[in-house]
Scaffold this motif. Structure first.
Motif, PDB file in Angstrom:
ATOM      1  N   GLU A  79       0.851  -1.188   0.000  1.00 40.44           N
ATOM      2  CA  GLU A  79       0.000   0.000   0.000  1.00 40.44           C
ATOM      3  C   GLU A  79       0.887   1.239   0.000  1.00 40.44           C
ATOM      4  O   GLU A  79       1.814   1.335   0.798  1.00 40.44           O
ATOM      5  CB  GLU A  79      -0.873  -0.025   1.252  1.00 40.44           C
ATOM      6  N   ARG A 123      -7.906  -5.914  -1.194  1.00 39.38           N
ATOM      7  CA  ARG A 123      -8.733  -4.733  -0.915  1.00 39.38           C
ATOM      8  C   ARG A 123      -7.990  -3.525  -1.481  1.00 39.38           C
ATOM      9  O   ARG A 123      -6.795  -3.354  -1.261  1.00 39.38           O
ATOM     10  CB  ARG A 123      -8.980  -4.578   0.585  1.00 39.38           C
ATOM     11  N   GLU A 124      -8.675  -2.723  -2.255  1.00 36.87           N
ATOM     12  CA  GLU A 124      -8.044  -1.519  -2.819  1.00 36.87           C
ATOM     13  C   GLU A 124      -8.826  -0.296  -2.393  1.00 36.87           C
ATOM     14  O   GLU A 124     -10.049  -0.342  -2.284  1.00 36.87           O
ATOM     15  CB  GLU A 124      -7.994  -1.609  -4.345  1.00 36.87           C
ATOM     16  N   ARG A 125      -8.081   0.773  -2.138  1.00 31.56           N
ATOM     17  CA  ARG A 125      -8.717   2.054  -1.823  1.00 31.56           C
ATOM     18  C   ARG A 125      -8.414   3.017  -2.956  1.00 31.56           C
ATOM     19  O   ARG A 125      -7.252   3.184  -3.335  1.00 31.56           O
ATOM     20  CB  ARG A 125      -8.190   2.579  -0.494  1.00 31.56           C
ATOM     21  N   LYS A 126      -9.452   3.620  -3.488  1.00 31.65           N
ATOM     22  CA  LYS A 126      -9.292   4.495  -4.662  1.00 31.65           C
ATOM     23  C   LYS A 126      -8.303   5.625  -4.421  1.00 31.65           C
ATOM     24  O   LYS A 126      -7.627   6.077  -5.333  1.00 31.65           O
ATOM     25  CB  LYS A 126     -10.643   5.066  -5.080  1.00 31.65           C
TER      26      LYS A 126
END
Length: 195
Positions: A79, A123-126
């Motif tokens: 991340e 899981r990805e966060r924009k």
């Protein structure tokens, strides 16, 4: 039956490194129908990629032992945008709770194109980018690579072991969930065959 005491397996995410049934996870038994083969070293349930198995106790000890310094290379999706400072920390050795890691070979890498899709996806966060790095270690402490990445400020989202010794998952074209027989010479340049 196969004529080899060593096999390489491309372990999917979520598979636990044991043959006995597990209440939550798939096990090696669903992929490998060979009696008396056991993992030589660990690969966490939430990690993917190369796992070695053998039916030779001496060989299992040798492969798993840090004394033999068999390098293991991982591709890691983290991340955040990796920094040169973080890479240098990994290269120097990272202070963890109970020990300081040996210096690692580490470098940033582009997003791998030959990689399979993970199921389930990470899981990805924009709003938060991700980066990839290649890291090679000769130790193998519990969750070491994940802990090293977290210690330098870049939590691990995906971890794939791509190489042990000289054997590379992609050079051998070993597909996800498949295994193949290999020899000790595949791991060591100047291997001495086990008696």
């Amino acid at each position: 039956m196969i004529d080899s005491s060593l096999i390489a397996f491309n372990k999917p995410y979520g598979v636990i490194c044991q043959f006995s049934e597990h209440e939550k996870h798939a096990t090696l038994k669903q992929y490998i129908a060979l009696p008396q083969y056991y993992p030589a070293g660990r690969l966490d349930t939430d990690s993917e990629g190369l796992l070695l198995l053998t039916n030779d106790g001496q060989l299992q000890s040798k492969i798993a032992s840090p004394k033999f310094k068999l390098p293991k290379t991982y591709w890691v999706q983290v991340e955040g945008e990796l920094t040169q400072r973080a890479i240098m920390q990994l290269q120097k050795g990272v202070v963890l709770k109970e020990f300081t890691t040996q210096p690692a070979k580490a470098h940033m890498m582009p997003t791998p194109t030959q990689m399979w899709q993970r199921d389930p996806p990470i899981r990805e966060r924009k709003t938060v980018p991700t980066s990839w790095l290649s890291i090679t270690i000769t130790e193998g402490k519990n969750r070491q690579v994940r802990r090293m990445c977290a210690a330098v400020g870049f939590p691990c989202l995906r971890l794939i072991r791509v190489q042990i010794g000289e054997f590379n998952l992609f050079h051998s074209q070993l597909e996800l969930g498949k295994w193949q027989a290999i020899t000790e010479q595949n791991l060591y340049r100047n291997a001495v065959k086990q008696k």
